[in-house]
Scaffold this motif. Structure first.
Motif, PDB file in Angstrom:
ATOM      1  N   LYS A  36       0.825  -1.205   0.000  1.00  0.00           N
ATOM      2  CA  LYS A  36       0.000   0.000   0.000  1.00  0.00           C
ATOM      3  C   LYS A  36       0.864   1.262   0.000  1.00  0.00           C
ATOM      4  CE  LYS A  36      -3.902   2.094   2.382  1.00  0.00           C
ATOM      5  NZ  LYS A  36      -4.850   1.974   3.470  1.00  0.00           N
ATOM      6  N   TYR A  37       1.895   1.253   0.813  1.00  0.00           N
ATOM      7  CA  TYR A  37       2.802   2.408   0.910  1.00  0.00           C
ATOM      8  C   TYR A  37       4.183   1.964   0.467  1.00  0.00           C
ATOM      9  CZ  TYR A  37      -0.955   4.065   3.916  1.00  0.00           C
ATOM     10  OH  TYR A  37      -2.175   4.438   4.410  1.00  0.00           O
ATOM     11  N   GLU A  42       5.484   8.082   1.800  1.00  0.00           N
ATOM     12  CA  GLU A  42       4.075   7.967   1.422  1.00  0.00           C
ATOM     13  C   GLU A  42       3.193   7.736   2.643  1.00  0.00           C
ATOM     14  OE1 GLU A  42       3.085   5.356  -1.779  1.00  0.00           O
ATOM     15  OE2 GLU A  42       4.759   6.063  -2.998  1.00  0.00           O
ATOM     16  N   ALA A  43       3.649   6.908   3.572  1.00  0.00           N
ATOM     17  CA  ALA A  43       2.867   6.634   4.780  1.00  0.00           C
ATOM     18  C   ALA A  43       2.760   7.877   5.659  1.00  0.00           C
ATOM     19  CB  ALA A  43       3.502   5.486   5.567  1.00  0.00           C
ATOM     20  N   ALA A  46       0.411  10.486   3.992  1.00  0.00           N
ATOM     21  CA  ALA A  46      -0.996  10.094   4.144  1.00  0.00           C
ATOM     22  C   ALA A  46      -1.478  10.344   5.570  1.00  0.00           C
ATOM     23  CB  ALA A  46      -1.170   8.623   3.772  1.00  0.00           C
ATOM     24  N   ALA A  47      -0.638   9.984   6.549  1.00  0.00           N
ATOM     25  CA  ALA A  47      -1.025  10.160   7.951  1.00  0.00           C
ATOM     26  C   ALA A  47      -1.145  11.632   8.325  1.00  0.00           C
ATOM     27  CB  ALA A  47      -0.006   9.463   8.857  1.00  0.00           C
ATOM     28  N   ASN A  49      -1.659  14.225   6.304  1.00  0.00           N
ATOM     29  CA  ASN A  49      -2.799  14.821   5.605  1.00  0.00           C
ATOM     30  C   ASN A  49      -4.123  14.405   6.238  1.00  0.00           C
ATOM     31  OD1 ASN A  49      -1.252  16.266   3.787  1.00  0.00           O
ATOM     32  ND2 ASN A  49      -1.278  14.643   2.245  1.00  0.00           N
ATOM     33  N   ALA A  50      -4.249  13.133   6.583  1.00  0.00           N
ATOM     34  CA  ALA A  50      -5.491  12.660   7.202  1.00  0.00           C
ATOM     35  C   ALA A  50      -5.707  13.311   8.558  1.00  0.00           C
ATOM     36  CB  ALA A  50      -5.463  11.138   7.340  1.00  0.00           C
TER      37      ALA A  50
END
Length: 136
Positions: A36-37, A42-43, A46-47, A49-50
């Motif tokens: 996924k990452y 990337e991880a 994503a974290a 931004n979320a």
């Protein structure tokens, strides 16, 4: 070239493993799903931004979390009712079919009045008609 114009910014993250929050974050990051990452970057992107996106949503709409919980509860309720109804329908239908088979419906003609009842009705009608005529 200024820092804003650069396409890539390199930064370091330091985890202090003696701090529970840091240790947990490091362990989660080290176990990321590589399918996924593709990278830690990337991880982390994503974290971040979320997390901060959610903070902005909550600041803009303080009742968002309450509505989300209500919506989730309502969805669970609807799912439960749907499952229960779906499970019960065959039983209800079999019971209805059994009742239809056991007690066939036969159309019954209305009962005819007896001669005495018929005479009484005629006398009442005549009396009503005479009362009406007398009113003129």
């Amino acid at each position: 070239m200024s820092k804003q114009e650069r396409e890539i910014v390199n930064t370091n993250i330091r985890f202090v493993l003696s701090k529970e929050e840091h240790r947990r974050a490091y362990e989660l990051l080290s176990r990321i799903d590589r399918r996924k990452y593709k990278s830690y970057t990337e991880a982390v992107v994503a974290a971040v931004n979320a997390f901060f996106g959610r903070q902005e949503q909550l600041a803009a709409n303080p009742y968002l979390e309450t509505r989300e919980k209500e919506d989730a509860f309502l969805q669970r309720l609807l799912d439960t009712v749907h499952t229960s109804v779906t499970t019960a329908i065959p039983t209800v239908m079999v019971g209805s079919l059994m009742n239809m088979v056991q007690t066939p419906s036969v159309a019954q003609a209305p009962a005819l009045p007896s001669e005495d009842e018929e005479e009484e009705a005629d006398e009442e009608s005549i009396s009503d008609a005479l009362s009406f005529v007398d009113s003129f």
